[in-house]
Structure formats: C-alpha cells, structure tokens
Scaffold this active site. Structure first.
Site, PDB file in Angstrom:
ATOM      1  N   TYR A 177     -11.390  21.165 -14.926  1.00  0.00           N
ATOM      2  CA  TYR A 177     -12.024  19.896 -15.266  1.00  0.00           C
ATOM      3  C   TYR A 177     -13.266  19.710 -14.379  1.00  0.00           C
ATOM      4  CZ  TYR A 177     -12.849  14.895 -15.211  1.00  0.00           C
ATOM      5  OH  TYR A 177     -13.452  13.666 -15.235  1.00  0.00           O
TER       6      TYR A 177
ATOM      7  N   LYS B 253      -4.665   9.718 -19.434  1.00  0.00           N
ATOM      8  CA  LYS B 253      -4.723  10.416 -20.714  1.00  0.00           C
ATOM      9  C   LYS B 253      -3.411  10.240 -21.494  1.00  0.00           C
ATOM     10  CE  LYS B 253      -8.809  11.665 -19.384  1.00  0.00           C
ATOM     11  NZ  LYS B 253      -8.848  11.792 -17.978  1.00  0.00           N
TER      12      LYS B 253
ATOM     13  N   ASP C   9      -2.372  21.340 -12.837  1.00  0.00           N
ATOM     14  CA  ASP C   9      -2.845  20.149 -13.551  1.00  0.00           C
ATOM     15  C   ASP C   9      -2.271  20.230 -14.963  1.00  0.00           C
ATOM     16  OD1 ASP C   9      -4.237  18.221 -14.981  1.00  0.00           O
ATOM     17  OD2 ASP C   9      -6.023  18.410 -13.738  1.00  0.00           O
TER      18      ASP C   9
ATOM     19  N   ARG D  49       0.841  -1.203   0.000  1.00  0.00           N
ATOM     20  CA  ARG D  49       0.000   0.000   0.000  1.00  0.00           C
ATOM     21  C   ARG D  49       0.876   1.253   0.000  1.00  0.00           C
ATOM     22  NH1 ARG D  49      -2.005   1.426   4.718  1.00  0.00           N
ATOM     23  NH2 ARG D  49      -2.793  -0.637   5.222  1.00  0.00           N
TER      24      ARG D  49
HETATM   25  N1  PLP Z   1      -7.632  16.517 -14.756  1.00  0.00           N
HETATM   26  C1  PLP Z   1      -8.007  16.693 -16.032  1.00  0.00           C
HETATM   27  C2  PLP Z   1      -7.538  17.918 -16.768  1.00  0.00           C
HETATM   28  C3  PLP Z   1      -8.834  15.767 -16.671  1.00  0.00           C
HETATM   29  O1  PLP Z   1      -9.207  15.971 -17.945  1.00  0.00           O
HETATM   30  C4  PLP Z   1      -9.269  14.621 -15.941  1.00  0.00           C
HETATM   31  C5  PLP Z   1     -10.140  13.617 -16.568  1.00  0.00           C
HETATM   32  O2  PLP Z   1     -10.672  13.808 -17.644  1.00  0.00           O
HETATM   33  C6  PLP Z   1      -8.857  14.472 -14.612  1.00  0.00           C
HETATM   34  C7  PLP Z   1      -8.031  15.427 -14.054  1.00  0.00           C
HETATM   35  C8  PLP Z   1      -9.297  13.292 -13.794  1.00  0.00           C
HETATM   36  O3  PLP Z   1      -8.610  12.139 -14.200  1.00  0.00           O
HETATM   37  P1  PLP Z   1      -9.157  10.642 -14.054  1.00  0.00           P
HETATM   38  O4  PLP Z   1     -10.297  10.491 -15.009  1.00  0.00           O
HETATM   39  O5  PLP Z   1      -7.959   9.799 -14.378  1.00  0.00           O
HETATM   40  O6  PLP Z   1      -9.604  10.466 -12.641  1.00  0.00           O
END
Ligand code: PLP
Length: 393
Positions: free
Chosen positions: A110, A207, A182, A57
C-alpha cells in the site's frame, strides 16, 4: 489487558463470531446490543485499587469489545485497535524497530505504508528494503540481511499479486524475523495469516471490517500475548486510540462482515468475467485468474478470491478521463471494502505518494484502475462499466 467478557460459543464459526461480538455484555439493563462507553476515566474501588479499566487512552470497554472480536476472528491471543490503518502500522514499527533494525516490505505494498517506511528510514528510525516477495532470490537476499520484521501484503495493492504466507513466514523465522501480514484485502473470513505462521496481523478496519465507509480505524492482532502487552505499552505511551463511538460502529459493521464478503466476492467474479472478455480492456488482475501472479497459491491459501480487482484500459492513455467521467454508478474515490462500488486510479490517488520510478518497478502503470466491487445489483455494476467503455474511442 482488561477483558470485556464477550460470551461466544466454543469453536464458533467466523460468521457467528462476527455477528455476536459484544452482544449481551450489558449487565445493568440487559440490552442485547452493547452500550457505548465514552467515559475517559473510571472510579477506583478505593485507594490503590483500580478497576479493570482506569484511563481511556490505555483501554476502553467499547474498544475492548472490538479488539476481542477481531482477535477471535483472526485466531489471535489479543488485539490493539488504533485510530486508522496507518497508525497501526506506525505503532508496530515504533514498538519493534530501532535504528539498526531492518524491515523487509513488498515493493508493491500500500502506497501509505511505502511512504511511511521510506520517510522514517530516511530519518534514521530504521532501515527498509522493498522487494518483490514473489521472487525467491530477492527474498533470500533480503532475509540474509537478518531483518527484524517482514511485512507481507497479499493479495497486493493494487495488482492483487499473491505470495505464500506460510513459506515466507517459515524462512523469515529461520533468520529470527517477526512476520506481520496486512490482511486488509482478504479479511479473516477469506484468509487467516496467524494460522499460516504469521506473528501479527494488521488491518485497515476503515475498509471491509467496517464496510460502510464512515469511520477510520486500524488493528494489530497478535499470536502471542506478551508481544501484545509490549505493544500496548507503546500504544498507551503514544496515544493511538479509537473513540468509543467509532468502536461501536465498527462492531456493528462486523456483524455483516461474512455476508458482505461473500456477496461482494460473487459480484466481483462476474465483473472479472465481463472485463476479461472486453476488447477495450488490456489486462485484468484478480487472484481468480490463472494469469495472476500467485493464482495457484491463492487457491490453497485463501477461502475465496475477494472483491478487489484491477485492470488496464487498452489503447490510447488519453481516454482515461473520458472513461472515468462516463461512469454513473461507480464513485471515483480512494477507499475500498465498503458496500458501495468504488473505482480508483492508483497512479494519481492511492499510490501517488511513491515515486514514478518505484511505481514502474512495482508494475503500476498510468493505465491501471482498481475497483472495489460493492453490493449493488451486479447487472447495474456491469452495465455501468459497459456504457463507460462504449464512451471511449
Ligand atoms: N493497508 C492497506 C492494504 C490499505 O489499503 C490501507 C488504506 O487504503 C491502509 C493499510 C491504511 O489504512 P487507513 O487508511 O485506515 O489508515
């Protein structure tokens, strides 16, 4: 933290780091590709003498190789890999924020991040203020409230607005805030926020970093080792881990990151040129366009404009289903950053978790579509859009 000793040349370039992450770390058979270590527990040397790894973990050798590779790509001291992008963002909010602390986030971040901050703040976990970070006055007013954390998402999702990481980080630091960026849309190939003053970088590794739409993972990369260690304590406490197998797949995906990003970006540029000149398209959003918010910042802050773009269909809003139905190559799906071209309708998909009013404030209309341009032949990608646009009135 434990180390897996990924051997890299000093001052290696981004492509080299990504291609060679974790190679030649197997001392038993000398396999070039790293082994997958699924074990949850590790034999002690003897009483009170644990090895580098003791319980899965907290840390796992396969996970560690990815963490070291992405930390190196972002120029960070260390990284923590989590089971998806949202769990990385949740982890950092749990680790850093208490009920009186404020997080300042972009109003067009997001949708999942927006929903998480909004719902946790409603339960009193911390306070949140969503602002247009490209508005200097709004930023100044929010920073005057002395936030603990400032989240930057640039280019933003789905309108690809660009803000100045260096300038915002400087102002945030002046009021004692930590800066989290991000970097999902850009990847460390196109943008390195730590070098621009950020303290932490996060990604949805689901992604571009993986690039094959077949696993979920997230990461936090830290400039400072002490902060990484503090957050790792919380990661172990909560249990935010990624499996050894997914870690292995992610490391394999990273090997082609630099090549994928370059080729997808080149395809996207041609798609932008096609859409901009099409009479049935009202607006196109891509950092390469001089009309885009922050185009001039993108030119100096980014090493490229990326392969995500959005656009609005002109005319009657009722044509949306006909257009989407007419597409043959594009898949209507929520994600982005894979080798395949995807299209998404943010209002009913990625951003459906936020209110219609908040979407309006962020400029996300019901006519907006977001495209993640893939690695197919660009003539096929454009040809598909062309015939679907011909199908609408
Ligand atoms: N940050 C961005 C810019 C995203 O586009 C996304 C998902 O589309 C996330 C965070 C969240 O990621 P996850 O879907 O892997 O939880």
């Amino acid at each position: 933290m434990s180390k897996c000793i990924t051997k890299q040349q000093k001052n290696a370039g981004q492509a080299t780091i990504a291609v060679r992450g974790g190679l030649n770390t197997d001392n038993q058979y000398g396999s070039v590709v790293p082994v997958i270590t699924p074990s949850t527990c590790y034999r002690y040397h003897e009483f009170a003498k644990p090895r580098e790894f003791d319980y899965g973990r907290k840390a796992n050798p396969s996970r560690r190789l990815v963490e070291e590779t992405i930390a190196q790509l972002e120029g960070g001291a260390d990284a923590i890999l989590t089971n998806c992008g949202m769990s990385a963002i949740h982890l950092i909010s749990v680790a850093l924020l208490t009920p009186n602390d404020l997080i300042v986030a972009p109003h067009d971040c997001y949708g999942g991040s927006y929903r998480l901050f909004n719902s946790l703040s409603q339960r009193g976990a911390f306070k949140v203020k969503f602002i247009d970070q490209s508005d200097p006055l709004a930023l100044q007013e929010a920073l005057a409230l002395k936030p603990k954390l400032v989240l930057i998402e640039t280019p933003s999702n789905p309108l690809l607005r660009v803000v100045d990481i260096q300038a915002i980080a400087k102002q945030a630091h002046e009021v004692g805030a930590l800066v989290l960026v991000d970097n999902t849309f850009m990847t460390p190939i196109l943008q390195q926020p730590l070098a621009l003053g950020a303290d932490i970088v996060t990604h949805s590794c689901t992604k571009f970093l993986n690039g094959h739409s077949d696993l979920l993972a997230g990461i936090l990369v830290f400039k400072d080792q002490k902060l990484a260690d503090d957050v790792l304590w919380w990661a172990n406490n909560i249990g935010t881990l990624t499996s050894a197998f997914d870690s292995y797949l992610l490391l394999r995906g990273l090997r082609t990151l630099s090549a994928r990003v370059s080729l997808q970006q080149a395809n996207a540029q041609k798609v932008v040129e096609f859409l901009v000149n099409h009479p049935k398209v009202a607006n196109v959003y891509h950092p390469s366009l001089s009309s885009n918010v922050g185009h001039d910042i993108a030119q100096k802050q980014q090493k490229g404009f990326g392969s995500l773009l959005s656009f609005e269909l002109a005319g009657d809003p009722a044509v949306m289903p006909t257009f989407l139905q007419a597409l043959n190559l594009f898949t209507l799906a929520q994600s982005l950053g894979g080798v395949e071209s995807l299209i998404c309708h943010p209002a009913t998909m990625t951003h459906s978790g936020i209110s219609a009013e908040a979407r309006k404030t962020a400029g996300i209309s019901d006519q907006l579509l977001r495209i993640s341009v893939g690695l197919e032949d660009v003539d096929d990608i454009i040809g598909d859009l062309d015939q679907a646009l011909a199908a609408i009135a």
